[in-house]
Design a protein around this motif. Structure first.
Motif, PDB file in Angstrom:
ATOM      1  N   UNK A  35       0.635  -1.127  -0.030  1.00 36.88           N
ATOM      2  CA  UNK A  35       0.039   0.065   0.165  1.00 36.88           C
ATOM      3  C   UNK A  35       0.835   1.175   0.051  1.00 36.88           C
ATOM      4  N   UNK A  36       2.197   1.028   0.483  1.00 30.75           N
ATOM      5  CA  UNK A  36       3.114   1.989   0.388  1.00 30.75           C
ATOM      6  C   UNK A  36       3.268   2.841  -1.047  1.00 30.75           C
ATOM      7  N   UNK A  37       3.432   1.902  -1.949  1.00 31.40           N
ATOM      8  CA  UNK A  37       4.080   2.057  -3.227  1.00 31.40           C
ATOM      9  C   UNK A  37       2.663   2.874  -3.939  1.00 31.40           C
ATOM     10  N   UNK A  38       1.581   2.709  -4.172  1.00 31.74           N
ATOM     11  CA  UNK A  38       0.495   3.633  -4.580  1.00 31.74           C
ATOM     12  C   UNK A  38       0.296   4.776  -4.042  1.00 31.74           C
ATOM     13  N   UNK A  39       0.721   4.842  -2.521  1.00 37.97           N
ATOM     14  CA  UNK A  39       0.577   6.029  -1.805  1.00 37.97           C
ATOM     15  C   UNK A  39       1.538   7.067  -2.292  1.00 37.97           C
ATOM     16  N   UNK A  40       2.736   6.559  -2.283  1.00 39.17           N
ATOM     17  CA  UNK A  40       4.096   7.506  -2.592  1.00 39.17           C
ATOM     18  C   UNK A  40       3.826   7.897  -4.164  1.00 39.17           C
ATOM     19  N   UNK A  41       3.252   7.104  -4.866  1.00 40.98           N
ATOM     20  CA  UNK A  41       3.048   7.499  -6.335  1.00 40.98           C
ATOM     21  C   UNK A  41       2.006   8.689  -6.381  1.00 40.98           C
ATOM     22  N   UNK A  42       0.926   8.578  -5.300  1.00 41.75           N
ATOM     23  CA  UNK A  42       0.142   9.733  -5.220  1.00 41.75           C
ATOM     24  C   UNK A  42       0.657  11.053  -4.753  1.00 41.75           C
ATOM     25  N   UNK A  43       1.412  10.658  -3.567  1.00 42.76           N
ATOM     26  CA  UNK A  43       2.015  11.739  -3.028  1.00 42.76           C
ATOM     27  C   UNK A  43       3.141  12.446  -3.930  1.00 42.76           C
ATOM     28  N   UNK A  44       4.082  11.721  -4.572  1.00 37.45           N
ATOM     29  CA  UNK A  44       4.908  12.323  -5.666  1.00 37.45           C
ATOM     30  C   UNK A  44       4.168  13.071  -6.688  1.00 37.45           C
ATOM     31  N   UNK A  45       3.328  12.247  -7.467  1.00 32.41           N
ATOM     32  CA  UNK A  45       2.660  12.764  -8.713  1.00 32.41           C
ATOM     33  C   UNK A  45       3.920  13.115  -9.760  1.00 32.41           C
ATOM     34  N   UNK A  46       4.665  12.056 -10.224  1.00 30.67           N
ATOM     35  CA  UNK A  46       5.626  12.322 -10.873  1.00 30.67           C
ATOM     36  C   UNK A  46       5.635  13.226 -12.203  1.00 30.67           C
ATOM     37  N   UNK A  55      -5.642   3.079  -1.511  1.00 36.28           N
ATOM     38  CA  UNK A  55      -4.420   3.791  -2.023  1.00 36.28           C
ATOM     39  C   UNK A  55      -4.535   4.057  -3.371  1.00 36.28           C
ATOM     40  N   UNK A  56      -5.128   3.128  -4.320  1.00 35.53           N
ATOM     41  CA  UNK A  56      -4.930   3.047  -5.688  1.00 35.53           C
ATOM     42  C   UNK A  56      -5.916   4.106  -6.424  1.00 35.53           C
ATOM     43  N   UNK A  57      -6.700   4.906  -5.682  1.00 31.06           N
ATOM     44  CA  UNK A  57      -7.585   5.791  -6.270  1.00 31.06           C
ATOM     45  C   UNK A  57      -6.949   7.167  -7.017  1.00 31.06           C
ATOM     46  N   UNK A  58      -5.312   7.178  -6.737  1.00 36.63           N
ATOM     47  CA  UNK A  58      -4.777   8.200  -7.405  1.00 36.63           C
ATOM     48  C   UNK A  58      -4.848   8.493  -8.758  1.00 36.63           C
ATOM     49  N   UNK A  59      -4.606   9.764  -9.217  1.00 32.94           N
ATOM     50  CA  UNK A  59      -4.695  10.026 -10.657  1.00 32.94           C
ATOM     51  C   UNK A  59      -3.464   9.881 -11.269  1.00 32.94           C
ATOM     52  N   UNK A  60      -2.340   9.638 -10.567  1.00 28.72           N
ATOM     53  CA  UNK A  60      -1.077   9.940 -11.021  1.00 28.72           C
ATOM     54  C   UNK A  60      -0.844   9.205 -12.691  1.00 28.72           C
ATOM     55  N   UNK A  61      -1.441   8.110 -12.803  1.00 26.46           N
ATOM     56  CA  UNK A  61      -1.327   7.285 -14.171  1.00 26.46           C
ATOM     57  C   UNK A  61      -2.235   7.596 -15.117  1.00 26.46           C
ATOM     58  N   UNK A  62      -3.190   8.776 -14.752  1.00 28.49           N
ATOM     59  CA  UNK A  62      -4.320   9.162 -15.757  1.00 28.49           C
ATOM     60  C   UNK A  62      -5.447   8.206 -15.682  1.00 28.49           C
ATOM     61  N   UNK A  63      -6.432   8.581 -16.497  1.00 28.33           N
ATOM     62  CA  UNK A  63      -7.462   7.368 -16.602  1.00 28.33           C
ATOM     63  C   UNK A  63      -7.920   7.538 -18.127  1.00 28.33           C
ATOM     64  N   UNK A  64      -8.843   6.549 -18.551  1.00 27.21           N
ATOM     65  CA  UNK A  64      -9.429   6.380 -19.695  1.00 27.21           C
ATOM     66  C   UNK A  64      -8.372   5.732 -20.638  1.00 27.21           C
TER      67      UNK A  64
END
Length: 426
Positions: free
Chosen positions: A301-312, A364-373
């Motif tokens: 769960x830390x991995x998707x959270x840090x992807x959200x937190x960073x939003x690369x 944790x995986x509802x972040x937008x960092x990878x985009x959608x659609x």
């Protein structure tokens, strides 16, 4: 004691910088907002600007910028609407592409992320087999072996740059494998990624001519590799996949260059900057590191959270194909529309306590960092895999990786990343 004083001073400077940014953001009239100013991202002072927009004008038209006017979309659900409405909002490179700034003439190479249907899916499908679960299982063995070698070679008791020694090295090794690129020349991939995305004031290149020369070298290098793959039996690398698929085999030079740079930047910047960001986040939140140390299974769960937190990648841009309404505003055909993933990932209405780094979030995986659609990141599972393995191996080796100085951030409102992060392993 000396290190404690240095840390205390850095924390005081950071607090003062953020206080000044908040005062500026709330004193500036909304009509004068330019949330995409790269200085906010370099100085890590973007947060109050987006906080105010989310509260007061979540669909905002910027006319006060040294670039063409643009709409900012800053709330999670509005971003989701734009990202999934490709029939209204276009990614096409001929309309400006995916970044807030139009590509200069001669750099507007088409890639499948900067295409609309049906071309987009036809070209994207050529590289999708690289990221299937079975192939990722194969890559995991290689990633783990390389991660162990890199981590075992790190110095102890002395300061080094985590970005260069770990983040860049591991992601560049992976890129070389994905392309079957000459391994001893792999750092060229990092350089080309940096050159392709650098802003004029970033210091990465000294002139547009230097940028052109270096990217011409990239094009010439890959043209040679492409010709070799076209005339060989199909192999399990990205170049060969494109060279032997009908949708991409006959790409012109610009389309090939566009897809190559997309895959290089996507494979380099996102993973490398999230890897660095994870070390920084866990240093800034020692309670979360203690939680992770006590229960390493929380890596999942830390991995998707840090992807959200960073939003690369802080944003993606679209161009309106028709007049449309969003957030009570009328967006005209031809307007550029910027989806600020970095703001949507801090939207209080969707994400609980979004300004806190919490490694055991329930969703944790509802972040937008990878985009959608249709444009959702094709390599996202590989990125998650690399991050998971590097943390499994770091926890197995080191009690702690201590950040001993301020990070140097990239001068960009597109790539939200780091040039350096000084650390020490005791």
């Amino acid at each position: 004691m000396h290190g404690t004083i240095e840390t205390s001073t850095a924390e005081t400077d950071k607090a003062a910088r953020l206080r000044a940014a908040r005062e500026e953001a709330y004193a500036t009239p909304l009509k004068d907002f330019h949330p995409g100013a790269p200085r906010h991202f370099r100085d890590d002072t973007l947060w109050p600007w987006f906080e105010r927009l989310r509260a007061e004008e979540p669909v905002h038209y910027c006319t006060n910028a040294p670039i063409e006017p643009y709409w900012s979309v800053v709330k999670y659900n509005d971003i989701m609407h734009v990202d999934t409405s490709h029939q209204i909002f276009s990614s096409d490179s001929t309309l400006g592409g995916i970044s807030i700034r139009d590509a200069p003439p001669g750099y507007d190479w088409p890639s499948f992320i900067a295409m609309d249907e049906p071309r987009h899916s036809a070209q994207r499908k050529t590289v999708s087999p690289m990221f299937t679960p079975d192939h990722l299982d194969e890559l995991a063995v290689l990633i783990r072996a390389r991660t162990r070698k890199v981590l075992d070679g790190l110095p102890r008791g002395e300061t080094f740059n985590f970005v260069d020694r770990v983040s860049i090295e591991l992601t560049t090794q992976m890129l070389a494998t994905l392309f079957d690129f000459p391994f001893e020349q792999r750092r060229k991939l990092t350089r080309w990624s940096d050159v392709a995305t650098a802003l004029p004031k970033s210091g990465v290149v000294e002139s547009e001519q230097q940028r052109r020369d270096e990217l011409n070298e990239c094009a010439a290098t890959f043209a040679g590799l492409w010709n070799e793959r076209v005339n060989s039996e199909p192999r399990n690398d990205l170049l060969s996949m494109m060279a032997h698929h009908d949708a991409t085999r006959y790409m012109d030079r610009d389309n090939l260059m566009g897809n190559l740079l997309l895959l290089i930047v996507g494979g380099n910047d996102t993973t490398r900057n999230t890897m660095t960001g994870s070390v920084l986040a866990l240093n800034e939140n020692p309670d979360q590191f203690a939680k992770l140390r006590a229960d390493p299974k929380l890596i999942d769960t830390m991995v998707p959270e840090v992807i959200r937190w960073q939003t690369p990648l802080a944003h993606m841009r679209r161009t309106a194909l028709q007049d449309t309404e969003l957030g009570g505003k009328t967006i005209k055909k031809g307007d550029r529309v910027v989806m600020w993933y970095v703001s949507g990932n801090r939207d209080e209405e969707v994400i609980e306590r979004p300004n806190e780094f919490i490694i055991d979030r329930k969703r944790p995986k509802i972040h937008l960092s990878f985009g959608f659609g249709i444009h959702r990141c094709v390599g996202m599972r590989l990125a998650e895999l690399q991050l998971r393995i590097v943390w499994e191996e770091m926890l197995d080796r080191f009690d702690r990786i201590e950040v001993v100085g301020e990070p140097k951030r990239v001068y960009s409102s597109f790539v939200k990343g780091y040039e350096s992060l000084p650390v020490r392993i005791s």
